[in-house]
Enzyme design. Structure first.
Site, PDB file in Angstrom:
ATOM      1  N   GLU A 428     -11.710 -24.717 -16.105  1.00 54.26           N
ATOM      2  CA  GLU A 428     -12.244 -23.485 -16.660  1.00 54.26           C
ATOM      3  C   GLU A 428     -11.233 -22.906 -17.662  1.00 54.26           C
ATOM      4  O   GLU A 428     -10.057 -22.745 -17.336  1.00 54.26           O
ATOM      5  CB  GLU A 428     -12.476 -22.520 -15.488  1.00 54.26           C
ATOM      6  CG  GLU A 428     -12.476 -21.074 -15.839  1.00 54.26           C
ATOM      7  CD  GLU A 428     -12.224 -20.194 -14.598  1.00 54.26           C
ATOM      8  OE1 GLU A 428     -11.859 -20.707 -13.527  1.00 54.26           O
ATOM      9  OE2 GLU A 428     -12.396 -18.977 -14.732  1.00 54.26           O
ATOM     10  N   ASP A 501     -10.043 -21.102 -11.372  1.00 57.88           N
ATOM     11  CA  ASP A 501      -9.112 -20.115 -10.824  1.00 57.88           C
ATOM     12  C   ASP A 501      -9.443 -19.814  -9.370  1.00 57.88           C
ATOM     13  O   ASP A 501     -10.593 -19.889  -8.958  1.00 57.88           O
ATOM     14  CB  ASP A 501      -9.203 -18.807 -11.634  1.00 57.88           C
ATOM     15  CG  ASP A 501      -8.586 -18.964 -13.003  1.00 57.88           C
ATOM     16  OD1 ASP A 501      -7.791 -19.914 -13.176  1.00 57.88           O
ATOM     17  OD2 ASP A 501      -8.901 -18.148 -13.892  1.00 57.88           O
ATOM     18  N   ASP A 503     -10.005 -17.214  -7.867  1.00 56.67           N
ATOM     19  CA  ASP A 503     -10.522 -15.855  -7.685  1.00 56.67           C
ATOM     20  C   ASP A 503     -12.052 -15.892  -7.688  1.00 56.67           C
ATOM     21  O   ASP A 503     -12.654 -16.962  -7.778  1.00 56.67           O
ATOM     22  CB  ASP A 503      -9.985 -14.920  -8.783  1.00 56.67           C
ATOM     23  CG  ASP A 503     -10.418 -15.391 -10.182  1.00 56.67           C
ATOM     24  OD1 ASP A 503     -11.262 -16.308 -10.266  1.00 56.67           O
ATOM     25  OD2 ASP A 503      -9.907 -14.846 -11.168  1.00 56.67           O
ATOM     26  N   ASP A 505     -14.335 -15.011  -9.825  1.00 51.48           N
ATOM     27  CA  ASP A 505     -14.953 -15.604 -11.016  1.00 51.48           C
ATOM     28  C   ASP A 505     -14.851 -17.123 -10.990  1.00 51.48           C
ATOM     29  O   ASP A 505     -15.806 -17.830 -11.304  1.00 51.48           O
ATOM     30  CB  ASP A 505     -14.265 -15.095 -12.286  1.00 51.48           C
ATOM     31  CG  ASP A 505     -14.899 -13.798 -12.765  1.00 51.48           C
ATOM     32  OD1 ASP A 505     -15.927 -13.407 -12.161  1.00 51.48           O
ATOM     33  OD2 ASP A 505     -14.361 -13.197 -13.705  1.00 51.48           O
TER      34      ASP A 505
END
Ligand code: 0RA
Length: 637
Positions: A428, A501, A503, A505
């Protein structure tokens, strides 16, 4: 007499050797000793109770997770037979739990209808349990027997009186065997219990989590409508093409078949087939019979009633858009084939399903012309879209983005051309992509950076998905093609690693990518080619010493390791914050990285989860994402 003793000794030795074999190679009997194998223990026991219910003697099955991850399965059937077998001197109860493959079939009078994929029987559960107790209520009495690691701890003994009949099995999975975990997932058990309740109408199924005494959780499922209610459930919240569920049921040559179906206004097909309660996710002859009847009857009705314009045609694919269907058969002697042994091979089944469903569909269309028209209109929309897409593809054939690697210009390929050792990291963001490109071993690691959000493919047709650049580059890089042209042997990498990541998102993008693979390239998941990378959450520097922590617990553990030093802790907000060396060390170096392989244990359940996550209904998705901030820990879908 001496002779007889010898005979029994020999038999006992055989039993012990049998169960010893299970403990030596547990994977051979339950598939794995990971979480899937652990949960499998429960299904082996539950299956026996389902057989008792299908035989007409039990109506309620209760599964409980007790404190300490002990499982209890109770039914209100006849109670397992307790009298001694004249030859072996053993009770039927003991036979069930100590003789391999003794399932519920020991007098040959009935066949086992249910049975997990492995269908190995309760003795395997016994062999792999630290201890197991059976409690039988029968003849107005209670009986009890205990085993430890498969061996009889005490013989079946008579307890007090009982005013009911039934069987209860309580067991604790042996941590010596299940080294990874002995902790059950309530959600996994709940979903399958609900599925079993749908598939076996009229049986009341309870699942209860008593591990936390202060917060007992339970779900009770009881569907008199069976798979009709399953279809209703799968279609809940969707716009329907026609309000009624089409349903048929029949039996021929001891093979029972049942089908329920209904169309919604989406483009996705959900067709799930089962044989003896096992999800046959590679399909097989029952699904073929289903498809034959559906296509034939719809085409027939459309032609007979002049609903097709000139040049219009309907094929197998067109009658699938928006289709939700359950095909469930019960077969006394199923032949399972295919990669994962989840494809039904019995050829006689095809014609039986096709005939019974065909008659039902013909009559249904005749009696409900409004619905028939609506369904055919829906199929025609699909057909027109398909033909338009084909024409567009043909027109741009030479420039077809799928034919070469031009589109995946951002791909930093590896030098090695052997797919078996090549890996591709789908990363990403450009900055993380840059770090990954510098940090990788370019001999066998390819990097494909993706920009921005990936299209949510749950809601769209393949054609629309193909207009998305990120998706195009991915398909190109992977090399297999897609849809009708998909060819697994053309895969350019056997490890496809999603790296996002750590997290919310990142997890969302990861789910979107998984949804894409699940919908359009499920074979990649089935083959075990898809992985999720786990980047660290923290970098903790103790003076010159650096430690990477992948969870809060791990960070705490490191702090305890160096109690006298104050660490400098950095929380990584994204992959982009890591320099190439760090990214290599923590996430890409095969010697040190953690990759979670994505499994398709049960595509139905996975699909339901994806439906929930990606479908129109936004609220459950929000809840799921909030509750599962670390869902990637057990991506065993
Ligand atoms: C009577 C006869 C047989 C089995 C059972 C009762 C029985 C078995 C189980 C397993 C779990 N719950 C149960 N409840 C009843 C023998 C049937 C046969 O041999 O097929």
């Amino acid at each position: 007499m001496g002779k007889d003793y010898k005979h029994y000794d020999a038999e006992n030795i055989q039993v012990l050797e049998g169960l010893e074999a299970v403990r030596k190679r547990p994977g051979m009997y339950i598939g794995s000793t990971g979480p899937a194998g652990l949960h499998h223990l429960v299904w082996e026991i539950v299956d026996n109770s389902i057989d008792e219910a299908l035989a007409g003697f039990a109506s309620h099955i209760e599964v409980e997770i007790l404190p300490g991850d002990i499982i209890s399965v109770t039914d209100d059937g006849r109670g397992m037979p307790v009298d001694k077998h004249p030859k072996t001197g053993k009770s039927a109860v003991e036979t069930i739990f100590t003789v391999l493959h003794a399932g519920g079939k020991f007098d040959g009078s009935s066949y086992k209808v249910s049975g997990g994929l492995h269908g190995v029987g309760a003795s395997v559960v016994n062999a792999l349990s630290e201890w197991l107790e059976v409690i039988v209520s029968r003849n107005g009495r209670k009986y009890k027997q205990r085993f430890e690691r498969g061996k009889v701890k005490y013989d079946l003994k008579e307890g007090g009186k009982s005013d009911h009949t039934g069987s209860q099995v309580i067991f604790k999975a042996d941590p010596v065997m299940f080294t990874e975990t002995t902790v059950y997932s309530y959600e996994t058990l709940r979903q399958r219990i609900q599925q079993l309740a749908f598939l076996n109408k009229g049986i009341k199924m309870t699942i209860r989590d008593k591990r936390n005494e202060e917060q007992i959780v339970e779900n009770i499922y009881h569907y008199e409508g069976g798979i009709k209610e399953y279809v209703e459930f799968l279609n809940s919240g969707k716009k329907l093409v026609a309000p009624k569920i089409i349903h048929c049921e029949g039996e021929k040559d001891n093979i029972q078949i049942e089908v329920a179906l209904q169309y919604n206004d989406t483009y996705t097909a959900l067709v799930y087939s089962f044989t003896n309660n096992i999800h046959t996710h590679e399909g097989g002859t029952h699904e073929e019979g289903f498809r034959l009847a559906l296509t034939r009857c719809i085409k027939n009705y459309a032609t007979t009633n002049n609903l097709l314009k000139k040049d219009e045609e309907l094929n197998n694919e067109d009658v699938r858009e928006g289709l939700v269907a359950i095909v469930s058969i019960k077969h006394p002697n199923p032949q399972f084939e295919g990669q994962t042994k989840t494809k039904l091979g019995n050829t006689e089944v095809r014609a039986i399903v096709s005939q019974i469903l065909g008659e039902t569909l013909d009559r249904y269309f005749l009696e409900n012309p409004q619905d028939a028209k609506a369904i055919i209109e829906k199929c025609l929309l699909a057909s027109r879209a398909r033909i338009a897409a084909r024409k567009a593809r043909e027109a741009t054939r030479r420039k077809s983005p799928l034919d070469n690697l031009s589109f995946a210009s951002k791909l930093a390929d590896c030098r090695c051309k052997d797919p078996a050792i090549s890996e591709i990291y789908i990363v990403e963001g450009d900055s993380a992509g840059g770090s990954a490109k510098s940090g990788r071993d370019n001999e066998y690691q390819a990097i494909l950076p993706l920009r921005g959000k990936v299209l949510n493919v749950q809601k769209v047709r393949l054609e629309r998905a193909l207009s998305n650049n990120e998706i195009l580059s991915m398909i190109q890089a992977i090399g297999t093609g897609i849809g009708e042209e998909f060819d697994i042997t053309k895969a350019r990498y056997h490890k496809i690693v999603i790296m996002t990541d750590a997290d919310v998102d990142g997890e969302h993008i990861c789910i979107l990518l998984l949804t894409f693979f699940f919908r359009f390239m499920p074979e990649l998941i089935e083959k075990g080619y898809i992985y999720v990378a786990k980047p660290p959450l923290y970098k903790a520097q103790f003076g010159k010493l650096v430690r990477y922590a992948y969870s809060d617990e791990e960070l705490e553990a490191y702090k305890k390791e160096f109690p006298d030093r104050k660490p400098d802790v950095q929380r990584y907000k994204g992959l982009g914050e890591m320099d190439p060396e760090q990214l290599w060390e923590t996430t890409m170096d095969p010697a040190l990285r953690t990759l979670v392989q994505v499994h398709l244990e049960d595509a139905t359940i996975a699909s339901q989860t994806f439906e929930m996550l990606m479908g129109e209904d936004v609220d459950p998705r929000k809840v799921f994402i909030q509750e599962n901030a670390h869902y990637a820990d057990n991506l065993d879908i």
